[in-house]
Design an enzyme around this catalytic site. Structure first.
Site, PDB file in Angstrom:
ATOM      1  N   ASN A  30     126.970  46.019  27.399  1.00 22.80           N
ATOM      2  CA  ASN A  30     126.490  47.286  27.945  1.00 22.80           C
ATOM      3  C   ASN A  30     127.397  47.871  29.029  1.00 22.80           C
ATOM      4  O   ASN A  30     127.198  49.003  29.459  1.00 22.80           O
ATOM      5  CB  ASN A  30     125.066  47.049  28.498  1.00 22.80           C
ATOM      6  CG  ASN A  30     124.620  48.132  29.430  1.00 22.80           C
ATOM      7  OD1 ASN A  30     124.388  49.265  29.010  1.00 22.80           O
ATOM      8  ND2 ASN A  30     124.537  47.812  30.713  1.00 22.80           N
ATOM      9  N   TYR A  79     137.499  58.485  28.408  1.00 23.95           N
ATOM     10  CA  TYR A  79     136.203  57.788  28.352  1.00 23.95           C
ATOM     11  C   TYR A  79     135.622  57.905  26.943  1.00 23.95           C
ATOM     12  O   TYR A  79     135.198  56.908  26.340  1.00 23.95           O
ATOM     13  CB  TYR A  79     135.246  58.396  29.384  1.00 23.95           C
ATOM     14  CG  TYR A  79     133.840  57.850  29.306  1.00 23.95           C
ATOM     15  CD1 TYR A  79     133.523  56.611  29.840  1.00 23.95           C
ATOM     16  CD2 TYR A  79     132.829  58.573  28.668  1.00 23.95           C
ATOM     17  CE1 TYR A  79     132.224  56.104  29.751  1.00 23.95           C
ATOM     18  CE2 TYR A  79     131.538  58.071  28.576  1.00 23.95           C
ATOM     19  CZ  TYR A  79     131.243  56.836  29.121  1.00 23.95           C
ATOM     20  OH  TYR A  79     129.969  56.337  29.029  1.00 23.95           O
ATOM     21  N   LYS A  85     134.681  55.049  23.998  1.00 26.52           N
ATOM     22  CA  LYS A  85     133.353  54.911  23.394  1.00 26.52           C
ATOM     23  C   LYS A  85     133.436  55.095  21.873  1.00 26.52           C
ATOM     24  O   LYS A  85     132.703  54.437  21.126  1.00 26.52           O
ATOM     25  CB  LYS A  85     132.378  55.903  24.025  1.00 26.52           C
ATOM     26  CG  LYS A  85     132.057  55.571  25.482  1.00 26.52           C
ATOM     27  CD  LYS A  85     131.373  54.207  25.621  1.00 26.52           C
ATOM     28  CE  LYS A  85     130.853  53.929  27.009  1.00 26.52           C
ATOM     29  NZ  LYS A  85     130.136  52.657  27.113  1.00 26.52           N
TER      30      LYS A  85
HETATM   31  N1  LIG Z   1     124.947  57.115  33.026  1.00 33.15           N
HETATM   32  C1  LIG Z   1     125.287  57.909  32.015  1.00 33.15           C
HETATM   33  O1  LIG Z   1     125.201  59.139  32.104  1.00 33.15           O
HETATM   34  C2  LIG Z   1     125.777  57.305  30.721  1.00 33.15           C
HETATM   35  C3  LIG Z   1     125.843  58.122  29.576  1.00 33.15           C
HETATM   36  C4  LIG Z   1     126.257  57.573  28.375  1.00 33.15           C
HETATM   37  C5  LIG Z   1     126.601  56.241  28.310  1.00 33.15           C
HETATM   38  N2  LIG Z   1     126.549  55.466  29.437  1.00 33.15           N
HETATM   39  C6  LIG Z   1     126.907  54.065  29.299  1.00 33.15           C
HETATM   40  O2  LIG Z   1     125.782  53.273  29.614  1.00 33.15           O
HETATM   41  C7  LIG Z   1     126.223  51.972  30.053  1.00 33.15           C
HETATM   42  C8  LIG Z   1     125.470  51.564  31.296  1.00 33.15           C
HETATM   43  O3  LIG Z   1     125.762  52.504  32.303  1.00 33.15           O
HETATM   44  P1  LIG Z   1     124.777  52.771  33.532  1.00 33.15           P
HETATM   45  O4  LIG Z   1     124.553  54.234  33.551  1.00 33.15           O
HETATM   46  O5  LIG Z   1     123.648  51.844  33.494  1.00 33.15           O
HETATM   47  O6  LIG Z   1     125.803  52.432  34.717  1.00 33.15           O
HETATM   48  P2  LIG Z   1     125.688  51.592  36.067  1.00 33.15           P
HETATM   49  O7  LIG Z   1     126.933  51.929  36.790  1.00 33.15           O
HETATM   50  O8  LIG Z   1     124.361  51.823  36.719  1.00 33.15           O
HETATM   51  O9  LIG Z   1     125.735  50.073  35.580  1.00 33.15           O
HETATM   52  C9  LIG Z   1     126.911  49.473  35.108  1.00 33.15           C
HETATM   53  C10 LIG Z   1     126.928  48.004  35.497  1.00 33.15           C
HETATM   54  O10 LIG Z   1     128.153  47.436  34.992  1.00 33.15           O
HETATM   55  C11 LIG Z   1     128.732  46.629  36.013  1.00 33.15           C
HETATM   56  N3  LIG Z   1     130.179  46.529  35.796  1.00 33.15           N
HETATM   57  C12 LIG Z   1     131.120  47.475  36.040  1.00 33.15           C
HETATM   58  N4  LIG Z   1     132.346  47.001  35.705  1.00 33.15           N
HETATM   59  C13 LIG Z   1     132.156  45.749  35.235  1.00 33.15           C
HETATM   60  C14 LIG Z   1     133.018  44.749  34.719  1.00 33.15           C
HETATM   61  N5  LIG Z   1     134.343  44.943  34.636  1.00 33.15           N
HETATM   62  N6  LIG Z   1     132.490  43.574  34.291  1.00 33.15           N
HETATM   63  C15 LIG Z   1     131.141  43.356  34.393  1.00 33.15           C
HETATM   64  N7  LIG Z   1     130.265  44.246  34.886  1.00 33.15           N
HETATM   65  C16 LIG Z   1     130.776  45.450  35.292  1.00 33.15           C
HETATM   66  C17 LIG Z   1     128.360  47.309  37.315  1.00 33.15           C
HETATM   67  O11 LIG Z   1     128.455  46.388  38.413  1.00 33.15           O
HETATM   68  C18 LIG Z   1     126.925  47.767  37.032  1.00 33.15           C
HETATM   69  O12 LIG Z   1     125.988  46.773  37.350  1.00 33.15           O
HETATM   70  C19 LIG Z   1     127.741  52.085  30.197  1.00 33.15           C
HETATM   71  O13 LIG Z   1     128.366  51.533  29.046  1.00 33.15           O
HETATM   72  C20 LIG Z   1     127.996  53.580  30.243  1.00 33.15           C
HETATM   73  O14 LIG Z   1     129.292  53.909  29.768  1.00 33.15           O
HETATM   74  C21 LIG Z   1     126.129  55.961  30.645  1.00 33.15           C
END
Ligand SMILES: NC(=O)c1ccc[n+]([C@@H]2O[C@H](COP(=O)([O-])OP(=O)(O)OC[C@H]3O[C@@H](n4cnc5c(N)ncnc54)[C@H](O)[C@@H]3O)[C@@H](O)[C@H]2O)c1
Length: 255
Positions: free
Chosen positions: A89, A157, A161
């Site tokens: 994730n 980005y 994805k």
């Molecule tokens: N927030 C959005 O708008 C959005 C939209 C589409 C997709 N996403 C995707 O959803 C997923 C979760 O994102 P989120 O919004 O919960 O973000 P978030 O930043 O709240 O959580 C991400 C987590 O990943 C951890 N992390 C970062 N780099 C890391 C690494 N190298 N190794 C291990 N852990 C690491 C961080 O410490 C954090 O706990 C991601 O893949 C993101 O690309 C997010």
């Protein structure tokens, strides 16, 4: 209890989608390894799960490092005896919100690819290795993005994805003869997680209104929306579903 007796590894479990999903997996009966580069955050996720009566263990893990990913998966087997689910994730955003393709440096590109794409590759690889050691079966779930389904401007980005999506399909096809399923959830804008903090947008009323207006259903996406889709896709209710890229997007890509 859709995941009773299962062992799951959740990458990025300290925050956002990973944290809420780790909690939901535990509520459904799974024993969860909460893996994150933020070691204190991973421990806090375990504390929250245990306080609610669940079972979990923390792993400090940088998903861009193969030895860390292998160790997080090994921890699940050591602590809980087997591996059933890996949720890849972790994703990091474009380092400067709104940066155009030509504004990305090679260092920006390499970092996004290392975390968002290599991290998922490593999670899939070590999940499959363990699933095969156990004699087959097992479920992989990856977090993609609507940014990998349609172009919206986040070029590098979105490129990472798109790679995650294609890896998901390939793992689904390669894994199928071994009873291994692989799917991805593809969220749209979630202004409530730390992800958007880079742009100073996280949680602000302006962000919620702006992001919500992008979605035909009129609301931002939440980590809870993603966690419900995740529980379904890794459970036996989705036993015949593999290779799917499921938008969790309020209708965004249908537009
Ligand atoms: N927030 C959005 O708008 C959005 C939209 C589409 C997709 N996403 C995707 O959803 C997923 C979760 O994102 P989120 O919004 O919960 O973000 P978030 O930043 O709240 O959580 C991400 C987590 O990943 C951890 N992390 C970062 N780099 C890391 C690494 N190298 N190794 C291990 N852990 C690491 C961080 O410490 C954090 O706990 C991601 O893949 C993101 O690309 C997010």
């Amino acid at each position: 209890m859709l995941l009773d007796g299962r062992t799951a590894v959740v990458m990025g479990a300290a925050s956002g989608v990973g944290l809420v999903t780790a909690r939901r997996f535990a509520e459904e009966g799974a024993r969860v390894v909460c893996a994150d580069i933020d070691a204190a955050g991973a421990k806090e996720a375990v504390r929250v799960i245990e306080a609610a009566g669940g079972t979990a263990a923390a792993a400090e893990c940088d998903v861009s490092r193969e030895e860390d990913v292998a160790a997080a998966i090994a921890k699940a087997v050591e602590r809980f005896g087997r591996l059933d689910v890996v949720f890849n994730n972790v994703g990091i955003p474009t380092p400067r919100l709104g940066a155009s393709l030509e504004e990305h440096t090679v260092e920006d590109f390499d970092r996004l690819v290392a975390v968002n794409l290599r991290g998922v590759f490593l999670g899939c690889k070590h999940a499959v290795l363990q699933f095969k050691r156990q004699g087959g079966g097992g479920v992989i779930l990856n977090t993609g993005s609507v940014a990998g389904l349609v172009a919206w401007g986040g070029s590098v980005y979105g490129g990472t994805k798109g790679g995650v999506h294609q890896l998901t399909r390939a793992v689904a096809i390669e894994g199928a003869p071994f009873g291994i399923r692989a799917n991805a959830i593809c969220p749209a804008g979630m202004p409530f997680t730390n992800f958007m903090a880079a742009g100073g947008l996280a949680g602000s009323e302006e962000a919620v209104a702006r992001v919500g207006a992008n979605h035909p259903l009129g609301r931002p996406i939440t980590a809870e929306d993603c966690a419900e889709a995740a529980v379904y896709l890794v459970s036996d209710r989705a036993a015949n579903i593999s290779g799917v890229l499921l938008p969790v997007d309020g209708g965004y890509v249908a537009r």
